[in-house]
Design a protein around this motif. Structure first.
Motif, PDB file in Angstrom:
ATOM      1  N   GLY A 224      11.932  15.168 -51.206  1.00 56.82           N
ATOM      2  CA  GLY A 224      12.545  14.490 -52.646  1.00 56.82           C
ATOM      3  C   GLY A 224      13.043  12.985 -52.828  1.00 56.82           C
TER       4      GLY A 224
ATOM      5  N   TYR B 192      18.626  17.707 -60.791  1.00 55.81           N
ATOM      6  CA  TYR B 192      17.520  17.176 -61.081  1.00 55.81           C
ATOM      7  C   TYR B 192      16.948  18.919 -61.384  1.00 55.81           C
ATOM      8  CZ  TYR B 192      18.765  13.393 -64.040  1.00 55.81           C
ATOM      9  OH  TYR B 192      19.171  12.499 -64.301  1.00 55.81           O
TER      10      TYR B 192
ATOM     11  N   HIS C  31      13.133  20.685 -62.763  1.00 59.96           N
ATOM     12  CA  HIS C  31      12.104  20.979 -63.743  1.00 59.96           C
ATOM     13  C   HIS C  31      11.934  21.532 -65.083  1.00 59.96           C
ATOM     14  CE1 HIS C  31      11.861  17.455 -60.646  1.00 59.96           C
ATOM     15  NE2 HIS C  31      10.479  18.227 -59.758  1.00 59.96           N
TER      16      HIS C  31
ATOM     17  N   ALA D 253       8.341  14.529 -58.107  1.00 59.37           N
ATOM     18  CA  ALA D 253       9.689  14.557 -57.670  1.00 59.37           C
ATOM     19  C   ALA D 253      10.697  13.461 -58.773  1.00 59.37           C
ATOM     20  CB  ALA D 253       9.972  13.313 -56.764  1.00 59.37           C
ATOM     21  N   THR D 254       9.623  11.747 -59.217  1.00 56.98           N
ATOM     22  CA  THR D 254      10.609  11.405 -60.071  1.00 56.98           C
ATOM     23  C   THR D 254       9.865  11.613 -61.886  1.00 56.98           C
ATOM     24  OG1 THR D 254       8.180   9.916 -60.128  1.00 56.98           O
ATOM     25  CG2 THR D 254       9.648   9.587 -58.724  1.00 56.98           C
ATOM     26  N   HIS D 255       8.572  12.365 -61.894  1.00 62.08           N
ATOM     27  CA  HIS D 255       7.940  12.997 -63.126  1.00 62.08           C
ATOM     28  C   HIS D 255       6.742  11.521 -63.565  1.00 62.08           C
ATOM     29  CE1 HIS D 255       6.613  15.845 -66.510  1.00 62.08           C
ATOM     30  NE2 HIS D 255       7.900  15.945 -67.312  1.00 62.08           N
TER      31      HIS D 255
ATOM     32  N   TYR E 194      12.027  10.360 -65.218  1.00 60.01           N
ATOM     33  CA  TYR E 194      12.407  10.434 -65.004  1.00 60.01           C
ATOM     34  C   TYR E 194      13.745   8.832 -64.483  1.00 60.01           C
ATOM     35  CZ  TYR E 194      12.276  15.311 -64.115  1.00 60.01           C
ATOM     36  OH  TYR E 194      11.963  16.510 -64.021  1.00 60.01           O
TER      37      TYR E 194
ATOM     38  N   TRP F 159      17.789   8.043 -64.642  1.00 59.13           N
ATOM     39  CA  TRP F 159      18.733   8.318 -63.457  1.00 59.13           C
ATOM     40  C   TRP F 159      19.193   6.635 -63.316  1.00 59.13           C
ATOM     41  CZ3 TRP F 159      14.747   9.386 -58.850  1.00 59.13           C
ATOM     42  CH2 TRP F 159      13.810  10.137 -59.492  1.00 59.13           C
TER      43      TRP F 159
ATOM     44  N   SER G 216      21.591  10.977 -58.136  1.00 56.50           N
ATOM     45  CA  SER G 216      20.452  11.446 -58.758  1.00 56.50           C
ATOM     46  C   SER G 216      19.486  11.863 -57.839  1.00 56.50           C
ATOM     47  CB  SER G 216      19.292  11.129 -60.319  1.00 56.50           C
ATOM     48  OG  SER G 216      20.559  10.617 -60.963  1.00 56.50           O
TER      49      SER G 216
ATOM     50  N   SER H 297      16.429  14.178 -57.516  1.00 56.33           N
ATOM     51  CA  SER H 297      14.929  14.739 -57.576  1.00 56.33           C
ATOM     52  C   SER H 297      13.834  15.841 -56.292  1.00 56.33           C
ATOM     53  CB  SER H 297      14.162  14.183 -58.385  1.00 56.33           C
ATOM     54  OG  SER H 297      13.468  15.295 -58.869  1.00 56.33           O
ATOM     55  N   TRP H 298      13.607  16.707 -56.309  1.00 56.22           N
ATOM     56  CA  TRP H 298      11.817  16.936 -55.083  1.00 56.22           C
ATOM     57  C   TRP H 298      10.652  17.626 -55.856  1.00 56.22           C
ATOM     58  CZ3 TRP H 298      16.639  19.239 -55.684  1.00 56.22           C
ATOM     59  CH2 TRP H 298      16.282  20.639 -56.122  1.00 56.22           C
TER      60      TRP H 298
END
Length: 354
Positions: free
Chosen positions: A57, A74, A76, A83-85, A89, A93, A103, A105-106
């Motif tokens: 992540g 986060y 998805h 992780a960052t799309h 994202y 963030w 924030s 995310s993974w």
């Protein structure tokens, strides 16, 4: 008399100045891209142990110098999301960081080198994954464990309330969430057909194909049975995707949403969403959650399912240019500001200052 420049020398001068101009313009454009894609937050790679696997992540934290921050986890939507799309994202963030929140995310399993395969997951599996991430975050000295909330888009609508049933969360931001899998699928089908200007005969054929697929799902048909019955109408379906749909097609968030009663929820909906019936989503969320008085709904007339501006999303060129030169402008007007304000209002309503 002053001698006239030779033609070759004049051509050389023109070429040199043209090259210099191109280099200056290019350097300027590169500078703009780097500046626009620099965000007011710190990012670090993190690893989170979950069962026999590891979640790869990114933790993005504010640069305000404070020792502890609230956190947004986060969740998805559908598809192979990292992780960052794809850096999509990051404007979100940054908005979180300006409100004092980190924030997390993974990568989905099987994406960007992460172990596993996201198509093997159920919505419960995805919730368990997030619960493990929240436990990891609560053990960190830089995260305020009493101010951890969720952000989820689209398919995450079936995951968010399941997470809240397993671990306490302080708030939820639900972006274009679906409520019922089969109803959402039918709505999307009809909306796309209308957008394509489909004929009555084509619409009838597509509905018949959809009904046939539903019957196969109801009797738990194998992928081989699906291919045999649908023939040319298999439409690129893979065995893994069929397994994912078979595992999750009965998803319905209506009852699960009760776990969010009393939890501050920000529901954001786009007026140009052809994936999810936003009117139905708002109706269900209001019926279930309004009794707790903690539901806030924000609508964005030009917003698509991803809450991007439709005028940009419908053009690949505009999307690319905006992502390079003005990534924050990709989103529907007010979307980033409303999320930041929601977080700030949470801080004012608690004993902690974000």
């Amino acid at each position: 008399m002053r001698p006239k420049p030779q033609p070759r020398r004049r051509a050389l001068h023109i070429a040199v100045w043209s090259l210099a101009t191109v280099l200056v313009v290019t350097a300027g454009l590169v500078g703009v891209v780097l500046w626009q894609n620099s965000y007011e937050m710190d990012e670090r790679q993190v690893s989170i142990h979950h069962g026999n696997s590891t979640l790869k992540g990114v933790l993005a934290t504010p640069t305000d110098g404070r020792g502890r921050h609230g956190l947004i986890v986060y969740v998805h939507g559908d598809g192979p999301v990292d992780a960052t799309h794809g850096d999509g994202y990051k404007p979100l963030w940054e908005a979180n960081a300006k409100a004092g929140y980190a924030s997390l995310s993974w990568d989905k399993p099987g994406v960007a080198g992460a172990p596993g395969d996201w198509l093997d997951q159920s919505m419960d599996d995805r919730a368990d994954e997030a619960v493990a991430a929240i436990a990891w975050a609560r053990a960190r000295p830089d995260i305020d464990g009493d101010r951890i909330g969720l952000w989820g888009a689209s398919q995450a609508g079936w995951v968010l309330p399941k997470i809240a049933a397993e671990t306490p969360v302080s708030f939820v931001i639900a972006v274009s969430p679906a409520v019922n899998w089969l109803q959402q699928g039918r709505y999307n089908l009809l909306a796309e057909l209308r957008a394509d200007g489909a004929s009555a005969s084509r619409t009838k054929a597509e509905i018949a194909r959809s009904d046939a697929t539903r019957r196969l799902l109801e009797r738990h048909a194998s992928f081989e049975e699906f291919v045999k019955e649908m023939g040319r109408d298999a439409d690129g379906m893979t065995a893994d995707r069929w397994g994912f749909i078979s595992r999750n097609h009965t998803a319905d968030a209506t009852q699960d949403l009760r776990t969010l009663l009393g939890v501050p929820v920000l529901l954001t909906l786009g007026g140009r969403d052809i994936n999810v019936d936003t009117a139905d989503t708002e109706r269900v969320y209001s019926e279930v959650l309004n009794a707790g008085g903690a539901l806030t709904v924000r609508r964005y007339p030009d917003g698509t399912h991803s809450l991007l501006k439709q005028s940009i999303e419908q053009s690949d060129l505009k999307t690319t240019l905006a992502a390079l030169f003005s990534p924050r402008s990709l989103f529907a007007d007010g979307f980033l500001d409303d999320q930041r304000q929601f977080l700030k209002d949470l801080g004012r309503g608690s004993n902690s200052t974000p």
